[in-house]
Design a protein around this motif. Structure first.
Motif, short mmCIF file in Angstrom:
data_model
loop_
_atom_site.label_atom_id
_atom_site.label_comp_id
_atom_site.label_asym_id
_atom_site.label_seq_id
_atom_site.Cartn_x
_atom_site.Cartn_y
_atom_site.Cartn_z
N LEU A 86 -20.47 8.86 56.64
CA LEU A 86 -20.32 9.11 58.08
C LEU A 86 -20.85 10.50 58.44
N GLY A 87 -20.56 11.47 57.59
CA GLY A 87 -21.04 12.83 57.84
C GLY A 87 -22.56 12.88 57.85
N ARG A 88 -23.16 12.22 56.88
CA ARG A 88 -24.62 12.18 56.77
C ARG A 88 -25.26 11.48 57.97
N TRP A 89 -24.60 10.41 58.43
CA TRP A 89 -25.14 9.63 59.55
C TRP A 89 -25.14 10.41 60.86
N GLN A 90 -24.32 11.46 60.95
CA GLN A 90 -24.26 12.24 62.19
C GLN A 90 -25.61 12.82 62.56
N GLU A 91 -26.44 13.06 61.54
CA GLU A 91 -27.75 13.69 61.76
C GLU A 91 -28.80 12.67 62.17
N GLN A 92 -28.44 11.36 62.13
CA GLN A 92 -29.46 10.34 62.37
C GLN A 92 -29.12 9.51 63.60
N PRO A 93 -29.97 9.60 64.63
CA PRO A 93 -29.67 8.96 65.92
C PRO A 93 -29.33 7.48 65.81
N HIS A 94 -30.02 6.74 64.94
CA HIS A 94 -29.78 5.29 64.87
C HIS A 94 -28.54 4.94 64.06
N LEU A 95 -27.90 5.93 63.46
CA LEU A 95 -26.69 5.67 62.66
C LEU A 95 -25.46 6.42 63.15
N ARG A 96 -25.66 7.36 64.05
CA ARG A 96 -24.56 8.29 64.35
C ARG A 96 -23.36 7.66 65.06
N ASP A 97 -23.54 6.50 65.68
CA ASP A 97 -22.41 5.87 66.36
C ASP A 97 -21.87 4.64 65.62
N VAL A 98 -22.34 4.42 64.40
CA VAL A 98 -21.87 3.27 63.62
C VAL A 98 -20.50 3.59 63.02
N CYS A 99 -19.53 2.70 63.25
CA CYS A 99 -18.18 2.86 62.68
C CYS A 99 -18.17 2.30 61.25
N LEU A 100 -17.28 2.84 60.45
CA LEU A 100 -17.17 2.38 59.07
C LEU A 100 -15.75 1.90 58.81
N SER A 101 -15.62 0.64 58.36
CA SER A 101 -14.31 0.09 58.01
C SER A 101 -14.12 0.17 56.51
N VAL A 102 -12.97 0.67 56.10
CA VAL A 102 -12.69 0.86 54.68
C VAL A 102 -11.40 0.12 54.32
N ASN A 103 -11.44 -0.64 53.23
CA ASN A 103 -10.26 -1.37 52.76
C ASN A 103 -9.33 -0.43 52.00
N VAL A 104 -8.06 -0.50 52.33
CA VAL A 104 -7.07 0.35 51.66
C VAL A 104 -6.08 -0.55 50.93
N SER A 105 -5.87 -0.28 49.65
CA SER A 105 -4.94 -1.10 48.87
C SER A 105 -3.51 -0.59 49.05
#
Ligand code: C2E
Ligand code: CA
Ligand code: CA
Ligand code: CA
Length: 278
Positions: A100-119
């Motif tokens: 997510l941090g890396r995507w902040q620098e890229q216009p086509h990725l900066r608003d993409v949400c990431l879902s993470v599974n938690v056990s």
């Protein structure tokens, strides 16, 4: 070897013996997975009604030196039992936040949400909320782009403690989804008490949509309930246009499934996003 009576006889059953040693080998191998850098995250895109990519679910894979790419169904349960899930889950979170941090620098990725599974075991760690906060800070990731997927049974196991943990993270902006929704208790009472952002309809209900009226009713009920509680809904395992249309007609807002895209390696996802029209 001496053969005894009663339960101990089972120890001499060769097939049982084989299963025990196979499992022991799996645990031993899994211990090496992190230090040997064998874990990977795959990403499966999530789409809104207009067909835009609004998010992705991070799905764990194990690049085993002998077995090839191993799906989580083959090792998550063993990781849970052996507590290896704790460092593995921490790795997943840290890797997701870095992304997510890396995507902040890229216009086509900066608003993409990431879902993470938690056990369950991971969530039960007393410092779970602090771990997540640390990962976000270290990576410079925007918290509202991180969604944690929890299962109903995990949350219900200790409702008071779960709510407290969720609130700690919710106030920072982190979002929560109930994963595999509909397969557990589905009690309305607890839903209203949790700081939830959305429900994820389990694939087992999506599978027979339009063919099995009992599933149609379950899905319509979930969507109606979510609307009244002002929760978003995402459907997983959407494989056909009929399923997509049924869900859309009853107010589902977000879709994930093979009809749209399969899980793919991170670099492939990034490339795929770059090639998509904005
Ligand atoms: P899940 O959270 O219910 O994830 C959805 C599963 O359905 C994924 O399987 C995904 O690849 C698969 N799937 C997605 N779309 C379709 C479709 O259209 N049709 C069909 N048949 N399947 C579809 P996967 O990747 O094998 O993951 C299995 C389970 O392993 C996940 O179920 C989740 O419970 C667990 N898991 C995956 N990654 C992690 C992780 O990082 N941590 C933890 N604790 N569990 C994880
Ligand atoms: Ca999930
Ligand atoms: Ca799920
Ligand atoms: Ca599921």
């Amino acid at each position: 070897a001496k053969v005894q009576r009663g339960n101990t006889v089972r120890l001499f059953d060769p097939s049982m013996q084989a299963a025990v040693s196979a499992r022991a080998r799996l645990v031993a191998d899994l211990k090496e997975a992190l230090p040997q850098d064998q874990l990977r995250l795959y990403l499966q895109p999530q789409f809104n009604a207009e067909g835009q990519v609004v998010g992705a679910e991070a799905l764990l894979r194990w690049q085993h030196p002998g077995r090839g790419l191993v799906a989580p169904g083959q090792f998550i349960a063993v990781a849970e039992e052996s507590e290896l899930i704790v460092p593995i889950g921490r790795w997943v979170l840290a890797t997701a936040c870095e992304m997510l941090g890396r995507w902040q620098e890229q216009p086509h990725l900066r608003d993409v949400c990431l879902s993470v599974n938690v056990s369950a075991r991971q969530f039960r760690q007393p410092d779970f909320a602090a771990q997540v906060a640390q990962c976000l800070d270290d990576a410079g990731a925007r918290p509202h782009l991180l969604e944690l997927e929890l299962t109903e049974s995990l949350v219900l196991e200790n409702v008071v403690e779960s709510i407290a943990k969720m609130h700690q993270l919710r106030t920072r902006g982190v979002r929560f989804a109930v994963d595999d929704f509909g397969t557990g208790y589905s009690s309305l009472a607890y839903l209203t008490r949790l700081p939830l952002h959305r429900l994820k309809i389990d694939r087992s209900f999506v599978l027979h949509l339009g063919e099995r009226s009992s599933d149609d009713v379950v899905v319509q009920t979930i969507l109606g309930m979510a609307r009244n509680l002002e929760l978003d809904v995402i459907a997983e395992g959407v494989e056909t246009q009929q399923q997509r249309d049924f869900l859309g007609a009853h107010g589902c807002s977000t879709y994930q499934g093979y009809l749209f895209a399969r899980p793919m390696p991170v670099e492939q996802f990034e490339e795929w996003m770059r090639a998509r029209p904005a």
